[in-house]
Design a protein around this motif. Structure first.
Motif, PDB file in Angstrom:
ATOM      1  N   GLN A   1       7.644   2.845  -3.590  1.00 13.44           N
ATOM      2  CA  GLN A   1       6.908   1.590  -3.458  1.00 13.44           C
ATOM      3  C   GLN A   1       5.911   1.404  -4.611  1.00 13.44           C
ATOM      4  O   GLN A   1       5.630   0.285  -5.021  1.00 13.44           O
ATOM      5  CB  GLN A   1       6.243   1.438  -2.083  1.00 13.44           C
ATOM      6  CG  GLN A   1       5.179   2.446  -1.772  1.00 13.44           C
ATOM      7  CD  GLN A   1       5.674   3.652  -1.006  1.00 13.44           C
ATOM      8  OE1 GLN A   1       6.755   4.156  -1.241  1.00 13.44           O
ATOM      9  NE2 GLN A   1       4.863   4.136  -0.087  1.00 13.44           N
ATOM     10  N   TRP A   2       5.395   2.503  -5.169  1.00 13.22           N
ATOM     11  CA  TRP A   2       4.516   2.424  -6.335  1.00 13.22           C
ATOM     12  C   TRP A   2       5.312   1.979  -7.551  1.00 13.22           C
ATOM     13  O   TRP A   2       4.890   1.096  -8.297  1.00 13.22           O
ATOM     14  CB  TRP A   2       3.845   3.771  -6.580  1.00 13.22           C
ATOM     15  CG  TRP A   2       3.193   3.936  -7.920  1.00 13.22           C
ATOM     16  CD1 TRP A   2       3.626   4.715  -8.948  1.00 13.22           C
ATOM     17  CD2 TRP A   2       1.975   3.320  -8.382  1.00 13.22           C
ATOM     18  NE1 TRP A   2       2.758   4.626 -10.013  1.00 13.22           N
ATOM     19  CE2 TRP A   2       1.742   3.776  -9.687  1.00 13.22           C
ATOM     20  CE3 TRP A   2       1.074   2.429  -7.810  1.00 13.22           C
ATOM     21  CZ2 TRP A   2       0.641   3.378 -10.442  1.00 13.22           C
ATOM     22  CZ3 TRP A   2      -0.032   2.027  -8.558  1.00 13.22           C
ATOM     23  CH2 TRP A   2      -0.231   2.499  -9.855  1.00 13.22           C
TER      24      TRP A   2
ATOM     25  N   HIS B   1       4.577   2.379 -15.543  1.00 15.39           N
ATOM     26  CA  HIS B   1       4.174   3.532 -14.730  1.00 15.39           C
ATOM     27  C   HIS B   1       4.480   4.860 -15.404  1.00 15.39           C
ATOM     28  O   HIS B   1       3.922   5.884 -15.025  1.00 15.39           O
ATOM     29  CB  HIS B   1       4.845   3.483 -13.350  1.00 15.39           C
ATOM     30  CG  HIS B   1       6.330   3.571 -13.426  1.00 15.39           C
ATOM     31  ND1 HIS B   1       6.996   4.757 -13.567  1.00 15.39           N
ATOM     32  CD2 HIS B   1       7.274   2.602 -13.409  1.00 15.39           C
ATOM     33  CE1 HIS B   1       8.295   4.525 -13.630  1.00 15.39           C
ATOM     34  NE2 HIS B   1       8.484   3.222 -13.536  1.00 15.39           N
TER      35      HIS B   1
ATOM     36  N   TRP C   1       6.121  -1.681  -7.191  1.00 15.13           N
ATOM     37  CA  TRP C   1       4.936  -2.515  -7.377  1.00 15.13           C
ATOM     38  C   TRP C   1       4.568  -2.597  -8.854  1.00 15.13           C
ATOM     39  O   TRP C   1       4.273  -3.685  -9.363  1.00 15.13           O
ATOM     40  CB  TRP C   1       3.767  -1.974  -6.555  1.00 15.13           C
ATOM     41  CG  TRP C   1       2.551  -2.829  -6.619  1.00 15.13           C
ATOM     42  CD1 TRP C   1       2.305  -3.974  -5.911  1.00 15.13           C
ATOM     43  CD2 TRP C   1       1.407  -2.639  -7.468  1.00 15.13           C
ATOM     44  NE1 TRP C   1       1.074  -4.487  -6.260  1.00 15.13           N
ATOM     45  CE2 TRP C   1       0.504  -3.683  -7.210  1.00 15.13           C
ATOM     46  CE3 TRP C   1       1.060  -1.673  -8.404  1.00 15.13           C
ATOM     47  CZ2 TRP C   1      -0.719  -3.798  -7.857  1.00 15.13           C
ATOM     48  CZ3 TRP C   1      -0.163  -1.782  -9.060  1.00 15.13           C
ATOM     49  CH2 TRP C   1      -1.034  -2.834  -8.782  1.00 15.13           C
ATOM     50  N   CYS C   2       4.587  -1.464  -9.535  1.00 21.03           N
ATOM     51  CA  CYS C   2       4.276  -1.467 -10.966  1.00 21.03           C
ATOM     52  C   CYS C   2       5.243  -2.377 -11.725  1.00 21.03           C
ATOM     53  O   CYS C   2       4.819  -3.150 -12.599  1.00 21.03           O
ATOM     54  CB  CYS C   2       4.338  -0.052 -11.542  1.00 21.03           C
ATOM     55  SG  CYS C   2       2.928   0.979 -11.103  1.00 21.03           S
TER      56      CYS C   2
ATOM     57  N   PHE D   1       1.213   9.791 -11.065  1.00 27.03           N
ATOM     58  CA  PHE D   1       0.805   9.319  -9.747  1.00 27.03           C
ATOM     59  C   PHE D   1      -0.298  10.249  -9.236  1.00 27.03           C
ATOM     60  O   PHE D   1      -0.120  11.464  -9.193  1.00 27.03           O
ATOM     61  CB  PHE D   1       1.972   9.276  -8.763  1.00 27.03           C
ATOM     62  CG  PHE D   1       1.604   8.535  -7.516  1.00 27.03           C
ATOM     63  CD1 PHE D   1       1.582   7.155  -7.498  1.00 27.03           C
ATOM     64  CD2 PHE D   1       1.216   9.224  -6.384  1.00 27.03           C
ATOM     65  CE1 PHE D   1       1.196   6.466  -6.355  1.00 27.03           C
ATOM     66  CE2 PHE D   1       0.825   8.546  -5.243  1.00 27.03           C
ATOM     67  CZ  PHE D   1       0.819   7.158  -5.230  1.00 27.03           C
TER      68      PHE D   1
ATOM     69  N   VAL E   1      -4.767   2.297  -5.760  1.00 29.23           N
ATOM     70  CA  VAL E   1      -3.952   3.360  -6.366  1.00 29.23           C
ATOM     71  C   VAL E   1      -4.003   3.208  -7.887  1.00 29.23           C
ATOM     72  O   VAL E   1      -4.201   4.185  -8.619  1.00 29.23           O
ATOM     73  CB  VAL E   1      -2.495   3.328  -5.856  1.00 29.23           C
ATOM     74  CG1 VAL E   1      -1.636   4.349  -6.599  1.00 29.23           C
ATOM     75  CG2 VAL E   1      -2.443   3.568  -4.351  1.00 29.23           C
TER      76      VAL E   1
ATOM     77  N   SER F   1       0.829  -1.200   0.000  1.00 28.04           N
ATOM     78  CA  SER F   1       0.000   0.000   0.000  1.00 28.04           C
ATOM     79  C   SER F   1       0.864   1.249   0.000  1.00 28.04           C
ATOM     80  O   SER F   1       2.073   1.192   0.222  1.00 28.04           O
ATOM     81  CB  SER F   1      -0.916   0.004   1.226  1.00 28.04           C
ATOM     82  OG  SER F   1      -0.151   0.023   2.406  1.00 28.04           O
ATOM     83  N   VAL F   2       0.209   2.361  -0.231  1.00 27.65           N
ATOM     84  CA  VAL F   2       0.804   3.689  -0.114  1.00 27.65           C
ATOM     85  C   VAL F   2       0.208   4.321   1.138  1.00 27.65           C
ATOM     86  O   VAL F   2      -1.003   4.239   1.365  1.00 27.65           O
ATOM     87  CB  VAL F   2       0.500   4.546  -1.359  1.00 27.65           C
ATOM     88  CG1 VAL F   2       0.884   6.002  -1.143  1.00 27.65           C
ATOM     89  CG2 VAL F   2       1.208   3.995  -2.578  1.00 27.65           C
TER      90      VAL F   2
ATOM     91  N   THR G   1       6.672  10.715  -7.141  1.00 28.71           N
ATOM     92  CA  THR G   1       6.076   9.389  -7.162  1.00 28.71           C
ATOM     93  C   THR G   1       6.760   8.511  -6.123  1.00 28.71           C
ATOM     94  O   THR G   1       7.982   8.453  -6.077  1.00 28.71           O
ATOM     95  CB  THR G   1       6.229   8.770  -8.567  1.00 28.71           C
ATOM     96  OG1 THR G   1       5.605   9.633  -9.518  1.00 28.71           O
ATOM     97  CG2 THR G   1       5.612   7.392  -8.630  1.00 28.71           C
TER      98      THR G   1
ATOM     99  N   MET H   1      -2.338  -0.869  -3.241  1.00 26.31           N
ATOM    100  CA  MET H   1      -1.826  -0.570  -4.583  1.00 26.31           C
ATOM    101  C   MET H   1      -2.862  -0.806  -5.673  1.00 26.31           C
ATOM    102  O   MET H   1      -2.897  -0.057  -6.654  1.00 26.31           O
ATOM    103  CB  MET H   1      -0.575  -1.402  -4.887  1.00 26.31           C
ATOM    104  CG  MET H   1       0.633  -0.986  -4.099  1.00 26.31           C
ATOM    105  SD  MET H   1       1.135   0.709  -4.446  1.00 26.31           S
ATOM    106  CE  MET H   1       2.571   0.796  -3.399  1.00 26.31           C
TER     107      MET H   1
END
Length: 132
Positions: free
Chosen positions: A27-28, A39, A31-32, A44, A109, A5-6, A24, A106
């Motif tokens: 962690q995003w 991404h 994850w992407c 974001f 998101v 998660s964010v 951005t 995520m």
């Protein structure tokens, strides 16, 4: 295993440098990459995430404003009817906001980022062409 998660920290609404200074989150990006999502095609969605997931749970009355900047793009303008814009750069004390933070999975998101980009499917990495 819990989904990555964010974290949206409430005090990010009260600072020019909040919400990762508008950058951005790593962690995003990670994850992407693990999901095969490109991404670079998606912005974001800080402001949309904050409006949809953080502001509704804050116990104080918070009015937010979008800021066109390279820094934090969404900030509290008032808290309980009091102007807090002087707190953005530390020129005035910031009020405490509760809860301290919320976690946004995520997958949520991604849903918000896709909606903001007008997409229904995540963009995927295109494999590189073989060298000849």
């Amino acid at each position: 295993m819990t989904e990555p998660s964010v974290t949206l920290f409430s005090d990010g609404l009260l600072s020019k440098w909040g919400f990762n200074d508008g950058d951005t989150p790593e962690q995003w990006l990670d994850w992407c990459e693990t999901q095969g999502i490109d991404h670079t095609v998606l912005d974001f969605p800080w402001a949309a995430l904050v409006r949809q997931h953080l502001v509704p749970v804050i116990e104080q009355d918070v009015a937010v404003v979008d800021i066109e900047t390279i820094h934090n793009p969404i900030r509290a303008e008032t808290v309980n009817g009091t102007d807090v814009t002087e707190a953005w750069a530390g020129r005035a004390p910031a009020p405490a906001l509760t809860p301290e933070h919320v976690e946004v999975p995520m997958t949520e998101v991604l849903r918000v980022a896709l909606a903001a980009a007008g997409l229904t499917e995540p963009p995927r990495f295109t494999p590189p062409l073989p060298l000849t």
